[in-house]
Design an enzyme around this catalytic site. Structure first.
Site, PDB file in Angstrom:
ATOM      1  N   GLU A 128      17.072  30.623  43.625  1.00  0.00           N
ATOM      2  CA  GLU A 128      17.423  31.743  44.516  1.00  0.00           C
ATOM      3  C   GLU A 128      16.857  31.530  45.912  1.00  0.00           C
ATOM      4  OE1 GLU A 128      19.504  33.911  43.748  1.00  0.00           O
ATOM      5  OE2 GLU A 128      19.388  34.403  41.626  1.00  0.00           O
ATOM      6  N   ASP A 271      27.751  28.072  36.582  1.00  0.00           N
ATOM      7  CA  ASP A 271      28.742  28.187  37.656  1.00  0.00           C
ATOM      8  C   ASP A 271      28.491  27.249  38.834  1.00  0.00           C
ATOM      9  OD1 ASP A 271      26.418  29.648  38.112  1.00  0.00           O
ATOM     10  OD2 ASP A 271      27.401  31.286  39.172  1.00  0.00           O
ATOM     11  N   GLU A 365      29.832  43.539  34.961  1.00  0.00           N
ATOM     12  CA  GLU A 365      28.956  42.379  34.788  1.00  0.00           C
ATOM     13  C   GLU A 365      29.410  41.490  33.639  1.00  0.00           C
ATOM     14  OE1 GLU A 365      27.379  41.845  37.783  1.00  0.00           O
ATOM     15  OE2 GLU A 365      25.778  41.040  36.514  1.00  0.00           O
ATOM     16  N   GLU A 385      31.924  37.093  43.781  1.00  0.00           N
ATOM     17  CA  GLU A 385      32.759  36.022  43.224  1.00  0.00           C
ATOM     18  C   GLU A 385      34.258  36.346  43.225  1.00  0.00           C
ATOM     19  OE1 GLU A 385      29.835  36.891  42.043  1.00  0.00           O
ATOM     20  OE2 GLU A 385      28.663  35.040  41.954  1.00  0.00           O
ATOM     21  N   THR A 471      26.975  28.083  47.788  1.00  0.00           N
ATOM     22  CA  THR A 471      27.214  29.069  46.742  1.00  0.00           C
ATOM     23  C   THR A 471      26.822  30.475  47.201  1.00  0.00           C
ATOM     24  OG1 THR A 471      26.973  29.512  44.387  1.00  0.00           O
ATOM     25  CG2 THR A 471      24.970  28.877  45.572  1.00  0.00           C
TER      26      THR A 471
HETATM   27  C1  DMJ Z   1      24.775  34.817  44.522  1.00  0.00           C
HETATM   28  O1  DMJ Z   1      23.429  34.767  44.813  1.00  0.00           O
HETATM   29  C2  DMJ Z   1      25.384  33.447  44.489  1.00  0.00           C
HETATM   30  O2  DMJ Z   1      26.752  33.528  44.653  1.00  0.00           O
HETATM   31  C3  DMJ Z   1      25.059  32.715  43.226  1.00  0.00           C
HETATM   32  O3  DMJ Z   1      25.689  31.474  43.156  1.00  0.00           O
HETATM   33  C4  DMJ Z   1      25.402  33.518  42.028  1.00  0.00           C
HETATM   34  N1  DMJ Z   1      24.856  34.807  42.074  1.00  0.00           N
HETATM   35  C5  DMJ Z   1      24.956  35.586  43.269  1.00  0.00           C
HETATM   36  C6  DMJ Z   1      26.155  36.460  43.367  1.00  0.00           C
HETATM   37  O4  DMJ Z   1      26.642  36.948  42.217  1.00  0.00           O
END
Ligand code: DMJ
Length: 804
Positions: A128, A271, A365, A385, A471
């Site tokens: 994160e 993912d 979710e 997403e 991401t």
């Molecule tokens: C974000 O922090 C990023 O997109 C990550 O890759 C997945 N989780 C969250 C959003 O859902």
């Protein structure tokens, strides 16, 4: 489920639109209104955060206060994103630029620089922290540079955000200290892994979502360690795939390398691993990753997305499903399929997800796979997403259907999620109850993609084709692929300009390029002023730059010039400047060069006319695309004038030089041909020869006067690039070196192959005299011989002298 009248109406409209799409297409005007609407939503969320929460990491939109990270603050893993480093602000910086809130961007960049620090006794998630903080800082750095370059804004900025990203990068690097090279999932910001009861189990996405940010960090700072470490982690993960299906497991032990949980899918935990495999190829152009993605994708299509029916399976028994639900992160996949070029399958997988959104207004979710598509977990954290995939599909198809999907989402957010202090996540999508959280990704991703969905490309500061979204939707420039990771110190990206703006009342500047050269193969360019002053409209307000500023511009130019795509120059991002030095080439090549650049020259208000062996280059500043380019054009002409001014007698001939390397221990005795310098003591003239020991300059480019070590009393070996030769010489001389040898950074060059009488150029101004040490240049082939000998022979002696 709450079915409001509003949604019944929407449902009706969407259904009718599906039957007759053309009649329902969103007009340009509506699109603009939606864009403005999203911007006002962003400002509501952002200002709420800044007013009620900053400098805390997150906003609590129901309590109207900030959420800080404290010991036992207690929401478990989700708090690991927070490190008391103003997470939401850092994560949101580049969104401010995309939404053209650049004044605010500038204001808060100053805040971040002044206040964000990482020396805290807090354990954070490596994944994160990387995607939100490192990614946020890097994208903001890149865009700050863009603002300088394109608009002349933020000229005070000196890469401080990059410094912060690098500091944080070093903290995160410690997490890679595992037996397999994959990073541990958590790190203490202050103490690293010390005192942490190492949690060894990490998700594949956690270990495999470092490379974009870390490669960018390496290429922007010049320190290859980040890219090296994160590449090794990716290699390890690739090696752990299932041998026949190429599917990945979910949780892995970073010390033993054993899979701990073998469920395989495309949602949470996996993912962004797949995402980074493909995007690494896009960002760095490394085909290994394209090949890897291709293999993974085949496995996913065969087992996880069978006929677009998404499901999670067991990695080793992929025919059997592993869990009865899919999570909200799954929704990123159609966007990735678009990037891969599989738009038709992307549309199919999106259709499934859209059905769930139509039912619940948001993507819950978790939800069950087809055919039920029922809510499984009721929460919705307003994740990006689904809208991310909507954006990519719209970009690829321009099908207004995706705009309508976005419009519905805007309305859902306004109706169900907007509160007095921002936007609240939903605790229960069914009941419409709120949760007191607004995750940083809501501003940095969800609203960014929503805004971009309704934006026209020409309205944005940057051309998004030149960037890739991480991401966390942070922008990284794809031109990083062209930058050499070993020798790419940060001076490369620095832009320093003079404070004066060019005056648009300045009519024009002219130069004549005359082919009747004093050297057969080279051109002689001198300012038209010196030949036919009456023909030149005199410019009263021509901006003058200091020598240093000019050198710094030249540094920048030399980088950009190396990025020129000769086949297709207008498609090159950031190519707005030219390197006058490049014109020291034969006439034929010059002609091609100028032809290739006409579009770019035109943007700077420069026109080129070829007449009877003469090229007339002139600039009309008022015709430049904007003020910044007008200034670039003027500088370009000034530099040409300086570069091609009539050479002085001293400059006319610089005889070739030589470097002799000897080692008694190994019997080595070799002479390497070298190019001389137009500055410093001339070997064979001012002094006969110079003998000494070698020492590598650190940093290798020697472009900085500070921090140069180990070279006192020695001949400094420095790498070519990043700044002018004479500047390197000044720096190493200042650090006590007795001479300098510059080694070429271009593969395969050699003295023999270069027919030009090359001599390292000096300052156009008077500063040459400030350098007294002798300096020579070795091409790649000769340079490698020298460096190899230096590495092998402890007693290596180097003698610099004239060539034969
Ligand atoms: C974000 O922090 C990023 O997109 C990550 O890759 C997945 N989780 C969250 C959003 O859902």
């Amino acid at each position: 489920m709450r079915l409001s009248r509003h949604f019944f109406t929407k449902w009706l409209i969407v259904s009718l639109c599906l039957l007759a799409p053309a009649s329902c297409a969103i007009s340009r005007q509506q699109k603009r209104q939606l864009k403005e609407k999203v911007k006002s939503m962003f400002l509501h969320g952002y200002q709420s955060y800044m007013t009620h929460a900053y400098p805390a990491d997150e906003l609590m939109p129901l309590s109207c206060k900030g959420r800080w990270r404290s010991h036992g603050s207690g929401r478990g893993d989700i708090d690991d994103a927070m490190g008391n480093f103003s997470l939401t602000l850092v994560d949101t910086l580049d969104t401010l630029v995309l939404l053209d809130e650049t004044e605010e961007f500038e204001r808060v960049v100053k805040l971040v620089i002044a206040s964000v620090r990482f020396e805290q006794d807090i354990v954070v998630s490596v994944f994160e922290t990387n995607i939100r903080m490192v990614g946020g800082l890097l994208a903001a750095h890149v865009l700050a540079k863009e603002l300088q370059r394109r608009r002349g804004e933020m000229m005070w900025y000196r890469s401080e955000l990059l410094d912060l990203a690098q500091d944080l990068g070093y903290v995160l690097l410690k997490a890679f200290d595992s037996a397999t090279g994959m990073p541990y999932p958590r790190i203490n910001l202050k103490y690293g892994l010390d005192g942490l009861d190492h949690q060894k189990h990490t998700c594949a996405a956690c270990a495999g979502t470092m490379l974009l940010e870390f490669a960018a960090l390496s290429r922007l700072t010049g320190d290859p360690i980040f890219e090296e470490k994160s590449r090794l982690a990716m290699d390890y993960l690739w090696h752990k795939r299932h041998s026949s299906s190429s599917l990945m497991g979910h949780i892995i032990d970073v010390d033993s390398g054993d899979w701990i949980r073998r469920e395989s899918g495309i949602g949470a935990g996996l993912d962004s691993y797949y995402e980074y495999v493909l995007k690494t190829y896009i960002l760095l152009g490394d085909e290994t990753y394209l090949h890897r993605f291709h293999r993974h994708y085949q496995g996913l299509l065969k087992y996880v997305m069978v006929n677009s029916r998404m499901q999670d399976v067991h990695m080793h028994q992929p025919q059997s499903t592993s869990k009865p639900y899919l999570d909200a992160l799954t929704a990123f996949f159609p966007g990735l399929q678009v990037l891969y070029g599989d738009v038709e399958l992307a549309k199919d997988s999106f259709r499934t997800l859209h059905k769930v959104v139509q039912r619940y207004n948001f993507l819950p979710e978790a939800f069950t796979p087809e055919p039920e598509l029922r809510m499984y977990w009721a929460e919705s954290y307003l994740r990006p997403e689904f809208i991310e995939s909507t954006y990519f599909l719209y970009s690829a198809t321009k099908d207004p259907f995706y705009l309508e999907v976005g419009e519905n989402l805007v309305e859902s957010l306004e109706i169900y999620s907007r509160v007095k202090c921002g936007y609240a996540a939903l605790k229960d999508t069914n009941a419409g109850t709120h949760d007191d959280r607004m995750d940083s990704f809501f501003l940095s991703e969800t609203l960014k993609y929503l805004y971009l969905l309704f934006s026209e490309p020409e309205e944005l500061l940057v051309d998004l084709h030149d960037y890739i979204f991480t991401t966390e939707a942070h922008l990284l420039p794809v031109q990083l692929a062209r930058q050499n990771v070993t020798f790419f110190p940060r001076q490369h990206l620095e832009v320093h300009t003079h404070s004066e703006e060019p005056s648009l009342s300045c009519p024009s500047s002219h130069l004549v390029v005359n082919f009747s050269s004093i050297w057969d193969e080279f051109i002689d360019i001198s300012p038209l002023d010196s030949r036919d002053a009456s023909a030149v409209p005199q410019c009263r307000h021509r901006p003058e730059m200091s020598q240093t500023a000019q050198q710094q511009r030249l540094q920048q130019r030399s980088v950009l010039a190396s990025e020129i795509n000769w086949e297709n120059p207008e498609h090159v991002s950031g190519l707005r400047v030219l390197l006058a030095e490049e014109l020291l080439i034969p006439v034929v090549v010059l002609t091609i060069f100028i032809c290739c650049q006409v579009i770019l020259l035109a943007e700077m208000g420069i026109t080129v006319v070829k007449r009877d062996g003469t090229i007339l280059i002139s600039q009309d500043a008022a015709k430049a695309k904007h003020m910044g380019l007008a200034a670039e054009g003027m500088l370009f002409l000034q530099e040409i004038a300086q570069t091609f001014r009539q050479p002085s007698a001293r400059e006319l001939f610089f005889p070739p030089a030589a470097v002799r390397i000897t080692s008694e221990q190994t019997g080595l005795d070799r002479i390497l041909k070298a190019a001389p310098a137009q500055f410093g003591k001339q070997l064979g003239k001012d002094l006969t020869t110079l003998k000494g020991k070698l020492a590598y300059a650190d940093p290798p480019s020697a472009c900085t006067a500070d921090g140069l070590t180990n070279i006192r009393g020695n001949i400094a070996v420095v790498s070519r690039g990043s700044c002018m030769f004479v500047e390197k010489a000044r720096n190493v001389e200042g650090a006590g070196a007795v001479a300098m040898i510059v080694v070429d950074n271009k593969e395969g060059t050699s003295f023999q192959a270069d027919v030009s009488a090359f001599a390292m150029s000096g300052d156009p101004g008077s500063n040459n005299t400030a350098v007294t040490i002798p300096a020579l240049f070795l091409y790649d082939v000769e340079g490698k011989v020298l460096l190899d000998a230096f590495n092998r022979c402890d007693d290596l002696v180097v003698t610099m002298g004239p060539g034969q």
